[in-house]
Design a protein around this motif. Structure first.
Motif, PDB file in Angstrom:
ATOM      1  N   GLY A   1     -27.142   7.833  41.863  1.00  0.00           N
ATOM      2  CA  GLY A   1     -26.083   8.806  42.115  1.00  0.00           C
ATOM      3  C   GLY A   1     -24.709   8.159  42.084  1.00  0.00           C
ATOM      4  O   GLY A   1     -23.764   8.692  41.487  1.00  0.00           O
ATOM      5  N   ILE A   2     -24.574   7.000  42.715  1.00  0.00           N
ATOM      6  CA  ILE A   2     -23.285   6.297  42.723  1.00  0.00           C
ATOM      7  C   ILE A   2     -22.846   5.958  41.298  1.00  0.00           C
ATOM      8  O   ILE A   2     -21.664   6.103  40.944  1.00  0.00           O
TER       9      ILE A   2
ATOM     10  N   VAL B   1     -30.353   6.488  45.339  1.00  0.00           N
ATOM     11  CA  VAL B   1     -28.967   6.632  45.795  1.00  0.00           C
ATOM     12  C   VAL B   1     -28.028   5.830  44.882  1.00  0.00           C
ATOM     13  O   VAL B   1     -26.925   6.288  44.553  1.00  0.00           O
TER      14      VAL B   1
ATOM     15  N   SER C   1     -27.025  12.153  46.875  1.00  0.00           N
ATOM     16  CA  SER C   1     -26.126  11.175  46.272  1.00  0.00           C
ATOM     17  C   SER C   1     -25.629  11.646  44.910  1.00  0.00           C
ATOM     18  O   SER C   1     -24.436  11.533  44.592  1.00  0.00           O
ATOM     19  N   ILE C   2     -26.539  12.200  44.110  1.00  0.00           N
ATOM     20  CA  ILE C   2     -26.180  12.679  42.771  1.00  0.00           C
ATOM     21  C   ILE C   2     -25.196  13.845  42.855  1.00  0.00           C
ATOM     22  O   ILE C   2     -24.197  13.885  42.119  1.00  0.00           O
TER      23      ILE C   2
ATOM     24  N   PHE D   1     -32.532  12.424  49.494  1.00  0.00           N
ATOM     25  CA  PHE D   1     -31.488  11.391  49.520  1.00  0.00           C
ATOM     26  C   PHE D   1     -30.968  11.119  48.106  1.00  0.00           C
ATOM     27  O   PHE D   1     -29.756  10.999  47.891  1.00  0.00           O
ATOM     28  N   TRP D   2     -31.888  10.994  47.131  1.00  0.00           N
ATOM     29  CA  TRP D   2     -31.468  10.739  45.754  1.00  0.00           C
ATOM     30  C   TRP D   2     -30.474  11.800  45.289  1.00  0.00           C
ATOM     31  O   TRP D   2     -29.398  11.490  44.774  1.00  0.00           O
TER      32      TRP D   2
ATOM     33  N   ILE E   1     -23.124  14.612  45.331  1.00  0.00           N
ATOM     34  CA  ILE E   1     -21.825  14.127  45.810  1.00  0.00           C
ATOM     35  C   ILE E   1     -21.073  13.430  44.689  1.00  0.00           C
ATOM     36  O   ILE E   1     -19.867  13.653  44.492  1.00  0.00           O
ATOM     37  N   ALA E   2     -21.776  12.613  43.916  1.00  0.00           N
ATOM     38  CA  ALA E   2     -21.133  11.887  42.808  1.00  0.00           C
ATOM     39  C   ALA E   2     -20.588  12.849  41.761  1.00  0.00           C
ATOM     40  O   ALA E   2     -19.465  12.659  41.260  1.00  0.00           O
TER      41      ALA E   2
ATOM     42  N   TYR F   1     -21.154   8.672  39.184  1.00  0.00           N
ATOM     43  CA  TYR F   1     -19.765   9.017  39.513  1.00  0.00           C
ATOM     44  C   TYR F   1     -18.810   8.576  38.408  1.00  0.00           C
ATOM     45  O   TYR F   1     -17.817   9.234  38.116  1.00  0.00           O
TER      46      TYR F   1
END
Length: 314
Positions: free
Chosen positions: A68-69, A65, A124-125, A120-121, A127-128, A72
């Protein structure tokens, strides 16, 4: 010359490494030579300090996660840290399975948790990348691409994992495979009560739906498995196992292509050239056709062996 002690030590290390793997048939070269050796070192360390496979899986979620952040930000140096974080998350993902096999600490909950870790990983990716793309001028329509690519990724990973376990089921039997079926899972789900087993019933419901989805995508394979479970509960004849392995092993390369390594190599490429949104198109228009081809090939192999088994029975 190399001493006898050194040779014995190398042989012992090789044995430990091989015992930590599911099967050479289903392992990808990048995993064999990179992630699995790292994963083994992590697994041996975790074994020494008393960490369980599930604990390692949970730690991997935080690193995945975090990656992914970090994706961004439109900064290659920050993205590079994210790449390292994602690679470490995958090393932990390798380690949890290796630790489970080395310590014989396997559980269905562990398999479920391990499967959801990757979701989950990549949630996050995705969304970023969507947020990053909107900052770069994309409209909210990028979320449609992100969601479609995310659903595609889930199906690709689910079917790749399923076909790998089917292959292991044929060559190793139930002891070497993590293959489940919805009929048994439904019976287990029905035995649990919400008053006494609420958490496990909730988890099992999600896994049951996941397994049903895998089965819907493979109807001819289900027909083959049904015959095997009914008529060959003690295992298939060696000649049929050998034939299945020879015909099915080439399909394993497609399960690898739609899994972690290929998609991440190209994800890193898009990040390096600062076109992260291309990843969604890659997922949709490159990996999905490979998924369709993989499913069709597996169905043909299943039909062939369904006919072979009926001939064998006759």
């Amino acid at each position: 010359m190399e001493s006898l002690h050194a040779k014995n030590s190398k042989a012992a290390d090789k044995t430990v490494f091989e015992n930590s793997l599911k099967s050479n048939d289903t392992e990808e070269k990048i995993d064999i030579y990179f992630y699995r050796p790292i994963g083994l070192r992590i697994a041996l360390f975790c074994q020494k300090v008393g960490l369980t496979p599930n604990a390692v899986t949970i730690i991997s979620i935080f690193f995945g996660v975090a990656a992914g952040i970090l994706f961004y930000y439109p900064s290659l140096s920050i993205n590079f840290i994210g790449m390292l974080s994602l690679m470490f998350a995958n090393s932990l993902d390798s380690a949890d399975g290796q630790l489970a096999r080395l310590t014989n600490n396997k559980s269905r909950f562990g398999r479920i948790l391990d499967g959801f870790a990757g979701d989950f990983w990549f949630a996050s990716i995705h969304i970023a990348i969507c947020l990053r793309s909107m900052n770069e001028g994309w409209s909210a329509a990028i979320w449609v691409l992100g969601i479609l690519a995310g659903v595609s990724h889930m199906v690709q990973s689910a079917m790749a994992d399923y076909y790998r376990n089917v292959h292991l089921f044929f060559i190793k039997g139930t002891s070497g495979s993590e293959l489940d079926n919805s009929k048994d899972l439904q019976a287990e789900y029905d035995r649990l009560t919400w008053s006494n087993n609420a958490w496990m019933k909730f988890v099992l419901k999600g896994y049951l739906n996941y397994t049903k989805m895998q089965e819907r995508f493979s109807p001819k394979l289900q027909r083959l498995l049904e015959v095997i479970r009914a008529d060959f509960s003690n295992g298939l004849p060696a000649s049929l196992i050998k034939d299945f392995r020879e015909q099915n092993k080439p399909l394993m390369k497609y399960t690898n292509i739609v899994q972690f390594n290929t998609r991440v190599i190209f994800l890193f490429l898009w990040l390096i050239i600062d076109y992260a949104w291309i990843y969604f198109f890659f997922d949709l228009f490159i990996l999905n056709p490979i998924l369709i081809y993989m499913c069709n090939r597996q169905e043909k192999v299943s039909t062939h062996f369904y006919n072979r088994i009926n001939e064998y029975k006759a």
